[in-house]
Structures are given as structure tokens and as C-alpha cells.
Design an enzyme around this catalytic site. Structure first.
Site, PDB file in Angstrom:
ATOM      1  N   LYS A  35       0.986  -0.969  -0.072  1.00  0.00           N
ATOM      2  CA  LYS A  35      -0.085   0.016  -0.023  1.00  0.00           C
ATOM      3  C   LYS A  35       1.049   1.170   0.221  1.00  0.00           C
ATOM      4  O   LYS A  35       2.216   1.275   0.121  1.00  0.00           O
ATOM      5  CB  LYS A  35      -0.966  -0.030   1.218  1.00  0.00           C
ATOM      6  N   ARG A 130     -10.554  -0.113  15.095  1.00  0.00           N
ATOM      7  CA  ARG A 130     -10.358   0.833  13.891  1.00  0.00           C
ATOM      8  C   ARG A 130     -11.048   0.318  12.788  1.00  0.00           C
ATOM      9  O   ARG A 130     -12.132   0.848  12.430  1.00  0.00           O
ATOM     10  CB  ARG A 130      -8.973   1.036  13.554  1.00  0.00           C
ATOM     11  N   TYR A 244      15.457  30.849   7.325  1.00  0.00           N
ATOM     12  CA  TYR A 244      14.162  31.471   7.973  1.00  0.00           C
ATOM     13  C   TYR A 244      14.208  31.387   9.483  1.00  0.00           C
ATOM     14  O   TYR A 244      14.538  30.553  10.301  1.00  0.00           O
ATOM     15  CB  TYR A 244      12.770  30.614   7.497  1.00  0.00           C
ATOM     16  N   MET A 292      10.656  24.549   2.392  1.00  0.00           N
ATOM     17  CA  MET A 292       9.943  23.949   1.323  1.00  0.00           C
ATOM     18  C   MET A 292      10.820  23.059   0.631  1.00  0.00           C
ATOM     19  O   MET A 292      10.697  21.653   0.160  1.00  0.00           O
ATOM     20  CB  MET A 292       8.946  24.864   0.565  1.00  0.00           C
TER      21      MET A 292
END
Length: 349
Positions: A35, A130, A244, A292
Site C-alpha cells: 500500500k 479501527r 528562515y 519547502m
């Protein structure tokens, strides 16, 4: 070329499957969980490698993922869909010969009415709360379902990565109560369950993260190397800041490499000023914030500027990087970004 290289060792994945197959035992079939695009590594190449190694049953999360596996493998191998038979999936399940693991009375009704005679399995809730049919529901529908001929009865362990957790034995007891005497093949163990021992193996095991080099399978062969190219370097004087927020300040004359890769590529922002990258066997600290597209790395102590640095490789696997980020190896693997150039490594023999 500014994009990073993600190298996937298909031989390692195959070797990990064979090892987990041996641990599962001769009388137990070993499937493969592919998956999330084979945990981020590319389902087409990975599924074909696993099929060539002997896997004949595969598991995906959604029917759409099953379509990609069927396209990769063609007819024959069974593809189990863990989310079951969802609205709108009937045509895909039928046309691609997928096997839904039915999770609720609603799904059971949908499947038996829409596709009578089509293969299915049933997922049982043994305590994870779940997915899966609960005990009272199962007692009500089991006679009808067993007569319909399910391929598999399965459940999932909540705490298999902690061998001493009491939930393992509690869930095993419930699984026996729900499935003993049915005569239907059973599956209870993913990677962690395989490592708990043969009492958890039943008829089919379904390793996932262990195939790709992740915990709790500590003996796994690492399957991933992630190499990030250096785009630019600059000299930074004491007192100057980098990145940053000005969160890192140079305490000495430093050489800073700006490297391609950021949180858009699956490198969590929590790695900021914590992680290490590697030039061969030499660690180089990530300094400042992960942005990013870019990270900045202190390469002052290297004899020369490298063309690239490894963030995943022999000196730092997915779980080590995950520990630094405050997460788990699964998240690191499945978040590996689409911008990486994926290279597949396998023997030609």
C-alpha cells in the site's frame, strides 16, 4: 540537475521478504503489503520484485491502489483491499479481480448483493477499534458469511512492535474466539506479529514495513538511500545567521551548503537544526530551518565541497532519521516526495 536521487535496493526488499517468509514457517503463506505506493518506493517495480521472489498475495489500502498492482503484475496474484468494498468500487473490484476485506455489515451487504460469488475476505476487530467486524456483529453474520466462502479471516495487532504489551495476548485470545472452528484460512500477523512467534502466524502473514528496512524488524537490510545535491555554498562569518527565522547563528567562520530537499519532499520541519547529513562516513549537521525546497548544512570540516550529501544511507536509516524528527520510520518512508529521481538497484543475474 537539482533533484535528489532516491535509490531503492530491490535486492534488499527481496531478501527481506525471503527472510520474513522463512520466519513465518513452511506451512504459512507469506503475502506482501504494498500500500501507499509500496511505502513510497514505487509499487510497480517493488511488486514485480516481490512476485519474482515468490509472493503470490498482496495487500493494498484502497481499490485504486489495487488497480496499480494489477497493472504491474497482470492476472494471477491475489490483491486484497484492506478498506473493503466501498461505494463506487464494485466495477473496479470485479473487472480487476480484487479481493476486498469486508469491514462492516454495510460492506458485507454491499458485496454479497453486488458481486455474489466474487472472492472476499473479512476483517475482524479484536481490540484495535479501527477497522473490522465486531464480536457481536460477527456472531450474528458468521453462519451466512462462512457459507458464502470467504478467502480469509484477518485482524490486526495494535501493539505488535512492543512484544511485552498485554494487548497482544488479549487480541490473540479474541481472534481465536472469533475464528476457531470456522475452517477458513486466517491471518493475524504483519511484520511485528511475525516477530512475536508462530502462535501469531496462522495461515498467512502479511509483512509490510519490514520489507522496506524498517522497525520492528531490526534484522532487515536497508532498502533506501537518499542523496541530496549541493546547489550552492557560502562562507558565513561568526554572528551571521542562516535560514528562515534566523534560528542558527555561526559561532566560527563556517562554510554552509544549501542542499536540494525540504518539507515538500518529505523531510519534516522538525529536523531543523537537529539532523545530520553524511559525506561518506563524515557527519555534517543540518543548521537552521528546513524550508519547502531547501536545507542548509554546515560542511566547514570537510576537506572539499561535496557534490551531494546523504540523508538516508548506510550511516542513517529511516528509523534513525525518524527518531531525530520525533516520528516513525513509516512516516519518513511514505512521505518521500514525488520530485525525487527514483533509481532502482538490482542484480542482473
Amino acid at each position: 540537475m537539482a533533484t535528489a536521487n532516491l535509490t531503492v535496493d530491490l535486492d534488499a526488499i527481496a531478501a527481506n521478504w525471503r527472510a520474513l517468509n522463512r520466519l513465518s514457517g513452511q506451512s504459512v503463506q507469506t503475502a506482501a503489503v504494498v500500500k501507499a505506493d509500496a511505502y513510497g518506493l514505487g509499487v510497480t517495480r517493488v511488486a514485480r520484485t516481490l512476485a519474482a521472489s515468490g509472493a503470490r498475495r498482496f495487500f493494498v489500502a484502497y481499490a485504486e491502489e489495487g488497480a496499480a498492482v494489477r497493472q504491474a503484475l497482470g492476472p494471477g496474484p491475489q490483491i486484497g483491499v484492506l478498506s473493503g468494498h466501498m461505494p463506487g468500487d464494485t466495477e473496479m473490484i470485479h473487472d480487476l479481480d480484487l479481493t476486498p476485506m469486508l469491514n462492516s455489515l454495510e460492506q458485507i451487504t454491499r458485496h454479497l448483493e453486488a458481486l455474489p460469488g466474487h472472492a472476499f475476505g473479512v476483517q475482524l476487530d479484536t481490540g484495535m477499534n479501527r477497522l473490522g467486524v465486531e464480536m457481536l456483529e460477527w456472531q450474528a453474520v458468521a453462519p451466512i458469511l462462512i457459507e458464502a466462502g470467504p478467502e480469509l479471516l484477518m485482524s490486526h495487532l495494535a501493539c505488535a512492535d512492543d512484544p511485552d504489551h498485554p494487548a497482544n495476548e488479549a487480541q490473540l485470545k479474541v481472534f481465536h474466539e472469533m475464528t476457531d472452528g470456522t475452517g477458513v484460512p486466517r491471518s493475524f500477523a504483519a511484520t511485528g506479529g511475525i516477530l512475536l512467534g508462530q502462535r501469531y502466524h496462522f495461515d498467512l502473514t502479511r509483512p509490510g514495513v519490514g520489507l522496506y528496512g524498517g522497525k520492528p524488524y531490526d534484522a532487515a537490510i536497508p532498502a533506501v538511500t537518499l542523496t541530496l545535491p549541493v546547489i550552492q555554498t557560502r562562507e558565513v562569518e561568526p554572528g551571521e545567521t542562516v535560514g528562515y527565522g534566523c534560528t542558527w547563528t555561526a559561532e566560527r567562520p563556517s562554510v554552509i551548503a544549501t542542499v536540494a530537499g525540504g518539507y515538500a519532499d518529505g523531510l519534516p520541519r522538525t529536523l531543523s537544526s537537529k539532523a545530520q547529513l553524511w559525506d561518506g562516513d563524515t557527519p555534517c549537521p543540518l543548521v537552521g530551518r528546513v524550508s519547502m525546497d531547501l536545507i542548509t548544512v554546515d560542511i566547514t570540516d570537510l576537506p572539499e565541497v561535496p557534490r551531494s550529501l546523504d540523508i538516508l544511507g548506510p550511516n542513517q536509516g529511516v528509523d534513525a532519521l525518524a527518531d531525530t524528527a520525533g516520528t516513525i520510520g513509516y512516516e519518513i518512508l511514505t512521505a518521500l516526495g514525488a520530485r525525487y529521481t527514483r533509481r532502482y538497484q538490482e542484480s542482473t543475474a
